[in-house]
Design a protein around this motif. Structure first.
Motif, PDB file in Angstrom:
ATOM      1  N   VAL A 132       0.854  -1.188   0.000  1.00  0.00           N
ATOM      2  CA  VAL A 132       0.000   0.000   0.000  1.00  0.00           C
ATOM      3  C   VAL A 132       0.889   1.237   0.000  1.00  0.00           C
ATOM      4  O   VAL A 132       2.070   1.176   0.364  1.00  0.00           O
ATOM      5  CB  VAL A 132      -0.944   0.030   1.236  1.00  0.00           C
ATOM      6  CG1 VAL A 132      -1.901  -1.142   1.227  1.00  0.00           C
ATOM      7  CG2 VAL A 132      -0.160   0.060   2.536  1.00  0.00           C
ATOM      8  N   GLU A 133       0.321   2.354  -0.411  1.00  0.00           N
ATOM      9  CA  GLU A 133       1.099   3.601  -0.456  1.00  0.00           C
ATOM     10  C   GLU A 133       1.494   4.045   0.944  1.00  0.00           C
ATOM     11  O   GLU A 133       0.764   3.859   1.907  1.00  0.00           O
ATOM     12  CB  GLU A 133       0.263   4.705  -1.132  1.00  0.00           C
ATOM     13  CG  GLU A 133       0.218   4.575  -2.649  1.00  0.00           C
ATOM     14  CD  GLU A 133      -0.477   5.777  -3.293  1.00  0.00           C
ATOM     15  OE1 GLU A 133      -0.415   6.874  -2.707  1.00  0.00           O
ATOM     16  OE2 GLU A 133      -1.081   5.589  -4.354  1.00  0.00           O
ATOM     17  N   GLY A 134       2.674   4.655   1.022  1.00  0.00           N
ATOM     18  CA  GLY A 134       3.152   5.182   2.296  1.00  0.00           C
ATOM     19  C   GLY A 134       3.745   4.128   3.204  1.00  0.00           C
ATOM     20  O   GLY A 134       3.930   4.368   4.402  1.00  0.00           O
ATOM     21  N   ALA A 135       4.053   2.945   2.661  1.00  0.00           N
ATOM     22  CA  ALA A 135       4.593   1.873   3.500  1.00  0.00           C
ATOM     23  C   ALA A 135       6.014   1.495   3.089  1.00  0.00           C
ATOM     24  O   ALA A 135       6.450   0.370   3.301  1.00  0.00           O
ATOM     25  CB  ALA A 135       3.683   0.651   3.411  1.00  0.00           C
ATOM     26  N   GLU A 136       6.730   2.457   2.521  1.00  0.00           N
ATOM     27  CA  GLU A 136       8.099   2.177   2.089  1.00  0.00           C
ATOM     28  C   GLU A 136       8.957   1.767   3.297  1.00  0.00           C
ATOM     29  O   GLU A 136       8.824   2.328   4.381  1.00  0.00           O
ATOM     30  CB  GLU A 136       8.725   3.417   1.419  1.00  0.00           C
ATOM     31  CG  GLU A 136       8.089   3.796   0.100  1.00  0.00           C
ATOM     32  CD  GLU A 136       6.704   4.436   0.244  1.00  0.00           C
ATOM     33  OE1 GLU A 136       6.422   4.993   1.332  1.00  0.00           O
ATOM     34  OE2 GLU A 136       5.914   4.348  -0.713  1.00  0.00           O
ATOM     35  N   GLY A 137       9.842   0.779   3.081  1.00  0.00           N
ATOM     36  CA  GLY A 137      10.718   0.326   4.164  1.00  0.00           C
ATOM     37  C   GLY A 137      10.041  -0.623   5.128  1.00  0.00           C
ATOM     38  O   GLY A 137      10.613  -0.976   6.161  1.00  0.00           O
ATOM     39  N   LYS A 138       8.811  -1.023   4.814  1.00  0.00           N
ATOM     40  CA  LYS A 138       8.085  -1.947   5.693  1.00  0.00           C
ATOM     41  C   LYS A 138       7.737  -3.228   4.927  1.00  0.00           C
ATOM     42  O   LYS A 138       7.497  -3.188   3.713  1.00  0.00           O
ATOM     43  CB  LYS A 138       6.803  -1.298   6.221  1.00  0.00           C
ATOM     44  CG  LYS A 138       7.051  -0.029   7.051  1.00  0.00           C
ATOM     45  CD  LYS A 138       5.752   0.560   7.568  1.00  0.00           C
ATOM     46  CE  LYS A 138       5.981   1.963   8.128  1.00  0.00           C
ATOM     47  NZ  LYS A 138       6.849   1.956   9.319  1.00  0.00           N
ATOM     48  N   VAL A 139       7.717  -4.328   5.674  1.00  0.00           N
ATOM     49  CA  VAL A 139       7.356  -5.616   5.071  1.00  0.00           C
ATOM     50  C   VAL A 139       6.241  -6.251   5.891  1.00  0.00           C
ATOM     51  O   VAL A 139       5.967  -5.846   7.025  1.00  0.00           O
ATOM     52  CB  VAL A 139       8.565  -6.584   5.018  1.00  0.00           C
ATOM     53  CG1 VAL A 139       9.673  -6.025   4.151  1.00  0.00           C
ATOM     54  CG2 VAL A 139       9.084  -6.908   6.419  1.00  0.00           C
ATOM     55  N   LEU A 140       5.591  -7.263   5.295  1.00  0.00           N
ATOM     56  CA  LEU A 140       4.570  -8.012   6.026  1.00  0.00           C
ATOM     57  C   LEU A 140       5.250  -8.806   7.139  1.00  0.00           C
ATOM     58  O   LEU A 140       6.304  -9.421   6.934  1.00  0.00           O
ATOM     59  CB  LEU A 140       3.829  -8.974   5.097  1.00  0.00           C
ATOM     60  CG  LEU A 140       3.083  -8.350   3.914  1.00  0.00           C
ATOM     61  CD1 LEU A 140       2.357  -9.436   3.127  1.00  0.00           C
ATOM     62  CD2 LEU A 140       2.109  -7.282   4.380  1.00  0.00           C
ATOM     63  N   TYR A 141       4.668  -8.745   8.328  1.00  0.00           N
ATOM     64  CA  TYR A 141       5.191  -9.509   9.461  1.00  0.00           C
ATOM     65  C   TYR A 141       5.219 -10.977   9.054  1.00  0.00           C
ATOM     66  O   TYR A 141       4.268 -11.497   8.470  1.00  0.00           O
ATOM     67  CB  TYR A 141       4.284  -9.276  10.672  1.00  0.00           C
ATOM     68  CG  TYR A 141       4.655  -9.997  11.934  1.00  0.00           C
ATOM     69  CD1 TYR A 141       5.978 -10.294  12.252  1.00  0.00           C
ATOM     70  CD2 TYR A 141       3.667 -10.373  12.835  1.00  0.00           C
ATOM     71  CE1 TYR A 141       6.302 -10.937  13.425  1.00  0.00           C
ATOM     72  CE2 TYR A 141       3.978 -11.021  14.021  1.00  0.00           C
ATOM     73  CZ  TYR A 141       5.304 -11.314  14.306  1.00  0.00           C
ATOM     74  OH  TYR A 141       5.614 -11.953  15.479  1.00  0.00           O
ATOM     75  N   VAL A 142       6.314 -11.671   9.379  1.00  0.00           N
ATOM     76  CA  VAL A 142       6.492 -13.048   8.917  1.00  0.00           C
ATOM     77  C   VAL A 142       5.338 -13.949   9.359  1.00  0.00           C
ATOM     78  O   VAL A 142       4.955 -14.881   8.658  1.00  0.00           O
ATOM     79  CB  VAL A 142       7.855 -13.610   9.379  1.00  0.00           C
ATOM     80  CG1 VAL A 142       7.904 -13.775  10.890  1.00  0.00           C
ATOM     81  CG2 VAL A 142       8.174 -14.924   8.676  1.00  0.00           C
ATOM     82  N   TRP A 143       4.729 -13.645  10.521  1.00  0.00           N
ATOM     83  CA  TRP A 143       3.633 -14.503  10.958  1.00  0.00           C
ATOM     84  C   TRP A 143       2.295 -14.141  10.322  1.00  0.00           C
ATOM     85  O   TRP A 143       1.311 -14.822  10.535  1.00  0.00           O
ATOM     86  CB  TRP A 143       3.535 -14.537  12.490  1.00  0.00           C
ATOM     87  CG  TRP A 143       4.405 -15.637  13.003  1.00  0.00           C
ATOM     88  CD1 TRP A 143       5.544 -15.513  13.722  1.00  0.00           C
ATOM     89  CD2 TRP A 143       4.226 -17.033  12.767  1.00  0.00           C
ATOM     90  NE1 TRP A 143       6.081 -16.754  13.961  1.00  0.00           N
ATOM     91  CE2 TRP A 143       5.293 -17.708  13.387  1.00  0.00           C
ATOM     92  CE3 TRP A 143       3.274 -17.794  12.096  1.00  0.00           C
ATOM     93  CZ2 TRP A 143       5.439 -19.088  13.363  1.00  0.00           C
ATOM     94  CZ3 TRP A 143       3.412 -19.163  12.064  1.00  0.00           C
ATOM     95  CH2 TRP A 143       4.489 -19.794  12.697  1.00  0.00           C
ATOM     96  N   PHE A 144       2.290 -13.074   9.517  1.00  0.00           N
ATOM     97  CA  PHE A 144       1.134 -12.831   8.649  1.00  0.00           C
ATOM     98  C   PHE A 144       1.337 -13.604   7.352  1.00  0.00           C
ATOM     99  O   PHE A 144       0.435 -14.293   6.874  1.00  0.00           O
ATOM    100  CB  PHE A 144       0.978 -11.330   8.358  1.00  0.00           C
ATOM    101  CG  PHE A 144      -0.170 -11.014   7.438  1.00  0.00           C
ATOM    102  CD1 PHE A 144      -1.449 -10.812   7.939  1.00  0.00           C
ATOM    103  CD2 PHE A 144       0.019 -10.927   6.062  1.00  0.00           C
ATOM    104  CE1 PHE A 144      -2.521 -10.536   7.090  1.00  0.00           C
ATOM    105  CE2 PHE A 144      -1.040 -10.651   5.204  1.00  0.00           C
ATOM    106  CZ  PHE A 144      -2.314 -10.447   5.728  1.00  0.00           C
ATOM    107  N   ASP A 145       2.549 -13.512   6.794  1.00  0.00           N
ATOM    108  CA  ASP A 145       2.737 -14.105   5.464  1.00  0.00           C
ATOM    109  C   ASP A 145       3.000 -15.614   5.489  1.00  0.00           C
ATOM    110  O   ASP A 145       2.607 -16.330   4.572  1.00  0.00           O
ATOM    111  CB  ASP A 145       3.846 -13.348   4.700  1.00  0.00           C
ATOM    112  CG  ASP A 145       5.228 -13.988   4.753  1.00  0.00           C
ATOM    113  OD1 ASP A 145       5.447 -14.991   4.069  1.00  0.00           O
ATOM    114  OD2 ASP A 145       6.107 -13.444   5.458  1.00  0.00           O
ATOM    115  N   ALA A 146       3.633 -16.151   6.564  1.00  0.00           N
ATOM    116  CA  ALA A 146       4.021 -17.570   6.550  1.00  0.00           C
ATOM    117  C   ALA A 146       2.842 -18.537   6.403  1.00  0.00           C
ATOM    118  O   ALA A 146       2.877 -19.417   5.539  1.00  0.00           O
ATOM    119  CB  ALA A 146       4.843 -17.902   7.796  1.00  0.00           C
TER     120      ALA A 146
END
Length: 695
Positions: free
Chosen positions: A248-262
């Protein structure tokens, strides 16, 4: 029989690619999941058994930095090792993927965007730990400190590996950065949170009411504890440069928390498989008649029973798990398995030491499965179960049946005559076993199910021992034909029913018995389904030709076990040496202080135990000046007779002191080696005489 009874999606916890996998992983997750998947296929069900490598999160770049390679090289290295271990141990995944795959990035991003657009997240600016020296926010795994619950001084910001508690980095006492070692400060950052508290009532109804009777007590109890404590919003994004960028916009430098994506990796792995096999992946994740089962360890219960189901519920179109049969932990020789401390039996190393004996380990791990409480793996138990059960019971029965069939009938299954009452009872008992074993598997009691499989082998052994065909052959050849026919039916049932537990043994036994039928339905191939063992007149018909005898299992010798125990002792010693805290330097001594000590070489000429004292030896030492008595606390490390003649260093001008009524006239100098063993500080050079001054 229909080739489709029920559709199942079976997932096994994604192993983390910061190291290889060990017996704890195999016992806790992958062998039980494989037993279940193989059994369901043999019942004619439609099964998608999926897994993949978990390759995101803060621990990956941490480990990569430690190994001096890039994160990508690290995950490629361990993904390959882990995937090969699963193949080597017969874990029959329909698809093994990885979370770095494009299809996974797309799937996780799509689910995040859907929840974002539906207003399911809370956006908050919060205070987070920040490392000023490294100039970056610290993900939970990049923070270490003291666990507030058990006092472990090496807890991570997301979890304490000592007590298993889930943590937030800000919970730690005396936190420090794992990057620079600096004490972190708090700094503002913006993240998206999943409001778990909004789903409390739904969770209570779904799990605490709906699954009170069919979920394992340990799983149900942990979920209840979480809900009773009150759920709180949990961040689904992290300030990190390794992972799936927040889409999403404005989320540069951020990633999905591993326990959201795993956990979404299960979905993307299914998509990958379905695309390859020409199937519709949505049937396995969205069809109401599909049963979803998660196999995990107890440290993942909260993510699979609270967080992931809430993600799926919030998304709205996915099915929820029917069961999450999590296991407890397996210990090794009485100590908790530890990747970081190398206290483990690594799968790839096991196969180097025990080539071709994958099923032995599968068998022992299932027999010792930590299904309801933590359990212990010991090498002595491993040896005993192999020698006393696999070799002496299962292998012995099969060998006798095949050898006698070859000897009496040149390998041809004989035609039975009139059944005795014992024959009838034995065949009836045999036909009951598929349902008995199935019942245990369906309740996720794999240890119990495997025990019943071995009881079938015991039935065969007892039948042969009671009927004694090797004796009866001399007087009643027709009777022996019936006995061997019945014994061969038991052997053929074992060949099929052992497949979920001992897949390599099953394949070998089918080859020996010349059983060409598949155990899983496939186009154009005949299959013996699980339940047909109970209904078919015979699995091996009269006139069927079997092959020659081969040993299914071999005895494990004492030397092999000793080698494994020595390997663990070496690990223990290395850990002790690495973690040994040196005594702090004492206060400064002047040269005059040092010059007061009179250190001399000497030789132990006599040694006896101090009466009624376990630790003390009374030594007579030739100091060159005299032969004097010195009492030393080394009796637990040395036998008196072993140290006579030993060269030692003696402080000869230490003030005399009485110990247990014996005057000690000096002190011998000692230290410890890396293993914590006492050693003498002695002058070994030839020609150094007693009484020589050490300066």
């Amino acid at each position: 029989m229909s080739t489709f009874q029920q559709r199942y999606t079976i997932t096994a916890a994604l192993p983390y690619t910061n190291g290889p996998i060990h017996i704890g992983h195999l016992a806790g997750v992958y062998v039980p999941a494989d037993i279940y998947a193989r059994f369901l296929r043999m019942q004619g069900n439609d099964v998608a058994f999926v897994c993949g490598s978990d390759e995101h999160g803060a621990a990956i770049p941490m480990k990569a930095k430690k190994e001096g390679i890039s994160p990508q090289k690290l995950i490629d290295k361990y993904h390959s090792i882990i995937k090969k271990s699963f193949v080597d141990f017969g874990v029959s995944f329909d698809n093994y993927s990885r979370t770095s795959a494009k299809i996974h990035h797309e799937t996780a991003s799509e689910i995040f965007r859907k929840l974002y657009e539906d207003g399911k997240f809370i956006e908050e600016t919060t205070q987070q730990l920040y490392d000023a020296e490294a100039d970056q926010f610290l993900a939970d795994r990049f923070v270490t400190g003291t666990c507030p619950k058990c006092g472990n001084e090496e807890a991570y910001g997301d979890q304490c590996e000592s007590c298993g508690s889930s943590l937030n980095a800000t919970d730690l006492i005396n936190p420090k950065s794992a990057i620079s070692g600096a004490v972190p400060t708090m700094k503002e950052t913006r993240h998206w949170f999943l409001p778990l508290d909004q789903y409390e009532d739904w969770l209570k109804e779904w799990i605490l009411v709906g699954h009170k009777k069919d979920w394992k007590v340990n799983v149900y109890g942990q979920v209840k504890s979480w809900i009773d404590d009150g759920l709180k919003p949990r961040a689904v994004t992290r300030d990190l440069d390794w992972g799936i960028p927040v889409p999403v916009e404005g989320a540069e430098g951020k990633v999905l928390y591993v326990w959201f994506d795993a956990p979404i990796g299960y979905i993307s792995s299914t998509k990958e498989w379905a695309e390859r096999e020409g199937k519709n992946w949505e049937d396995y994740w969205k069809a109401k008649d599909t049963k979803l089962i998660h196999f995990i360890g107890k440290d993942n219960i909260v993510f699979h029973c609270v967080i992931f189901p809430i993600i799926l519920k919030a998304e709205g179109s996915y099915i929820l798990p029917e069961n999450v049969p999590a296991n407890e932990f397996l210990n090794l020789e009485g100590k908790k398995l530890s990747t970081s401390k190398n206290w483990a039996v690594w799968l790839h190393e096991y196969l180097e030491d025990f080539p071709g004996q994958q099923d032995v380990l599968r068998y022992v791990l299932t027999a010792n499965a930590p299904e309801t409480k933590d359990n212990d793996f010991t090498w002595k138990d491993f040896q005993a179960r192999n020698n006393n059960e696999l070799v002496a019971v299962f292998g012995n029965f099969i060998n006798r049946v095949v050898v006698l069939t070859d000897k009496y009938y040149e390998g041809e299954v004989p035609s039975p005559g009139i059944y005795s009452e014992v024959d009838e009872q034995t065949l009836a008992t045999l036909r009951a076993y598929p349902a008995v074993i199935a019942s245990s598997i369906q309740k996720y009691r794999f240890r119990e199910a495997q025990g019943e499989l071995m009881n079938l082998a015991r039935l065969g052994n007892k039948y042969l021992a009671d009927e004694e065909p090797w004796k009866v052959i001399k007087s009643d050849e027709e009777r022996v034909k019936t006995v061997m026919y019945v014994a061969l039916q038991i052997a053929s049932a074992l060949a099929t029913l052992s497949e979920p537990f001992l897949p390599f043994t099953s394949a070998k036994l089918k080859k020996i018995l010349n059983m060409e039928q598949e155990s899983v339905p496939s186009p154009g191939k005949e299959a013996i389904l699980w339940d047909e063992i109970s209904t078919k007149e015979a699995l091996l018909s009269s006139g069927h030709k079997i092959g020659k005898a081969e040993l299914l299992f071999s005895k494990i010798e004492e030397e092999q076990i000793q080698e494994q125990l020595e390997k663990l002792e070496a690990t223990k010693a290395a850990n002790k040496a690495e973690n040994k805290k040196l005594e702090p330097q004492k206060e400064t001594a002047t040269f005059e202080d040092f010059s007061k000590m009179d250190l001399r070489t000497g030789t132990i000429v006599e040694a006896t135990k101090m009466p009624k004292a376990n630790k003390l030896l009374v030594l007579k030492i030739d100091t060159g000046l005299d032969i004097r008595t010195i009492v030393s606390g080394i009796a637990e490390s040395f036998k008196p007779e072993d140290i006579i003649g030993k060269k030692v260093t003696v402080m000869v001008n230490l003030a005399p002191r009485k110990l247990r009524g014996v005057e000690s006239q000096g002190m011998i100098l000692m230290t410890e080696d890396a293993k914590g063993k006492l050693v003498f500080l002695n002058p070994d050079t030839d020609g150094v005489e007693n009484g020589t001054v050490i300066s």
